[in-house]
Write an enzyme that holds these catalytic residues in place. Structure first.
Site, PDB file in Angstrom:
ATOM      1  CG  ASP A   1      -1.792   1.181   1.364  1.00 60.46           C
ATOM      2  OD1 ASP A   1      -2.005   1.868   0.352  1.00 60.46           O
ATOM      3  OD2 ASP A   1      -2.280   1.437   2.485  1.00 60.46           O
TER       4      ASP A   1
ATOM      5  CG  ASP B   1      -3.465   4.742  -1.940  1.00 57.46           C
ATOM      6  OD1 ASP B   1      -2.744   3.754  -1.727  1.00 57.46           O
ATOM      7  OD2 ASP B   1      -4.364   5.113  -1.152  1.00 57.46           O
TER       8      ASP B   1
END
Length: 385
Positions: free
Chosen positions: A91, A274
């Site tokens: 992430d 992201d």
């Protein structure tokens, strides 16, 4: 000289950590399959904005796990000696590493791999606690140090979180065990050193950067490359974009257009790249206009659905970044699952000093090989091969 060149190539290859990612059904898809999505949405307001720029105390980070509702790409790491395996989200929108532990009695932990410190000869306990808040509760746990196996190398003395409570039975259906954050250390809860920083500090990667390729079609083939770039995953040249704020991988967008007309970000805006967010998210008013333009409407499950036949007739949506255009075709921003199609856009409002904020999630990254350059604080983008 030839042998020196070959030796240098071997050394570089040994310092390039390749982590295969697999594509699985998302948490949302698992909840739908088990008839739990409506109950989830009633009790857990899905708010992607709450992941970014949280107000946090020194030992508290705010990382809403509901924001991983649509994430589909996961990798495997090992923690401890011998290694205990975990499926994690790599992430770029967070910085901590945490996994479930045997101390966790929550239902959410019961169907996932749980780290047992007693089974690791290299585990070192700390007295530090970790609390990552979200929704109606928080993931609480402790911090410890151990060896993390990632991409075939050993990241020694890595700090990570061991969860003791994970609220929300919905996490029982999550296709992942934990999170491995790849953002800057400045946003790490408890000041914990992120995995990539620890790899770099130990000289285990050859370059202070990493890159991501997400496959559009296959369950396998996606990859995170720690410490390098693989040109076979993209076409043309990488275009470099300065990081505007070092925390998240935040950059400046010039504009967003459709059919040559500006539809959002007219005076420039900020965006976060992201991998931990599946969709393209932006201000609710701008997203509402885009949903209307592409003919998307909300169904009873709260999804923005669209006729699959529209894919052939809709225009590209173009993101201009640092003077370069990055078009997304309808087949990229409309998500097909069997016979149903949903919009790849989602609304959110994040109150920031820089104004309008967008999140370039997997819908965007699937189309553009992305390099996250810590040494030069830049993001590199090129069309996928």
């Amino acid at each position: 000289m030839k042998w020196l060149l070959l030796l240098s190539l071997v050394v570089l290859s040994e310092c390039l950590v390749k982590v295969p990612l697999v594509r699985k059904k998302s948490l949302r898809q698992n909840l739908i399959k088990n008839g739990k999505l409506k109950d989830f949405l009633k009790t857990h307001k899905h708010n992607p904005a709450s992941k970014y720029f949280p107000e946090a105390a020194a030992l508290i980070g705010d990382e809403p796990l509901e924001n991983y509702l649509d994430t589909e790409y996961f990798g495997t790491i090992g923690i401890g000696t011998p290694a205990q395996d975990f499926t994690v989200i790599f992430d770029t929108g967070s910085s901590n590493l945490w996994v479930p532990s045997v101390y966790c009695s929550s239902l959410a932990c019961s169907d996932h791999n749980q780290f047992n410190p007693d089974d690791s000869s290299t585990f070192e306990a700390t007295s530090q606690e970790l609390s990552i808040t979200y929704g109606t509760g928080s993931m609480t746990g402790i911090l410890g140090y151990d060896t993390v196996q990632v991409g075939g190398i050993s990241d020694t003395n890595q700090i990570f979180g061991l969860s003791e409570t994970e609220p929300g039975s919905f996490l029982y259906y999550a296709p992942f065990d934990g999170i491995l954050g790849l953002a800057y250390p400045s946003i790490s809860a408890s000041g914990a050193t992120p995995v990539f920083d620890n790899l770099w500090d130990q000289g285990l990667v050859s370059q202070d950067l990493f890159s991501v390729y997400l496959s559009s079609n296959d369950d396998s083939g996606s990859v995170v490359l720690l410490g390098g770039i693989d040109s076979s995953y993209y076409t043309g040249s990488l275009n470099w974009v300065p990081v505007s704020v070092e925390g998240y991988w935040q950059i400046t967008l010039d504009s967003i257009t459709m059919d040559g007309e500006t539809i959002a970000c007219s005076g420039g805006c900020q965006a976060i790249v992201d991998t931990g967010t599946s969709l393209l998210t932006g201000p609710t008013s701008a997203i509402a206009n885009i949903q209307s333009d592409i003919g998307a409407s909300e169904n009873s499950d709260g999804e923005m659905v669209i006729s699959c036949s529209s894919i052939d007739s809709l225009p590209d949506i173009v993101f201009t970044i640092n003077g370069v255009q990055y078009p997304l075709s309808p087949s990229a921003y409309i998500l097909q699952d069997d016979d149903s199609c949903t919009s790849g856009f989602e609304g959110m409002d994040v109150p920031t000093s820089s104004g309008e904020l967008w999140i370039l999630g997997d819908v965007f990254i699937r189309q553009y090989y992305t390099v996250f350059d810590r040494a030069n604080n830049k993001v590199g983008l090129a069309p996928v091969a």
